[in-house]
Design an enzyme around this catalytic site. Structure first.
Site, PDB file in Angstrom:
ATOM      1  N   TYR A   1     107.911-148.832  34.460  1.00  0.00           N
ATOM      2  CA  TYR A   1     106.864-149.772  34.082  1.00  0.00           C
ATOM      3  C   TYR A   1     106.538-150.621  35.300  1.00  0.00           C
ATOM      4  CZ  TYR A   1     106.533-149.067  29.038  1.00  0.00           C
ATOM      5  OH  TYR A   1     106.277-148.568  27.799  1.00  0.00           O
TER       6      TYR A   1
ATOM      7  N   LYS B   1     104.031-146.180  34.138  1.00  0.00           N
ATOM      8  CA  LYS B   1     102.963-146.949  33.508  1.00  0.00           C
ATOM      9  C   LYS B   1     102.432-147.861  34.594  1.00  0.00           C
ATOM     10  CE  LYS B   1     101.738-150.056  29.771  1.00  0.00           C
ATOM     11  NZ  LYS B   1     102.227-150.814  28.610  1.00  0.00           N
TER      12      LYS B   1
END
Length: 84
Positions: free
Chosen positions: A28, A56
């Site tokens: 992330y 992400k």
């Protein structure tokens, strides 16, 4: 999220996770929440680890996502609503 690691710190953190589990890992990268960007060079380096499968990418920087896409086989998930 109060910790602001160096790029090497990011690498060592995700490397330790990759070595500890047998499932795919998603990095992330959400600097708006963490206050720190995982630079493309670090993500490219992490992509060499077998368990790292996706990122992400929520920097809002298309150049960064393009650099990662051109240099890795990672799945890139859009984490920036305006670019989705």
């Amino acid at each position: 999220y109060y910790n602001k690691p160096t790029q090497e710190g990011f690498y060592q953190h995700f490397k330790a996770l990759a070595e500890a589990v047998s499932i795919p890992i998603c990095i992330y990268n959400i600097p708006g929440r963490t206050g720190k960007n995982i630079e493309p060079e670090t993500i490219i380096r992490l992509a060499e680890l077998q368990q790292i499968a996706m990122v992400k990418e929520a920097t809002g920087q298309l150049d960064q996502a393009s650099q990662i896409a051109a240099s890795t086989n990672l799945t890139i998930l859009s984490g920036d609503d305006s670019l989705t």
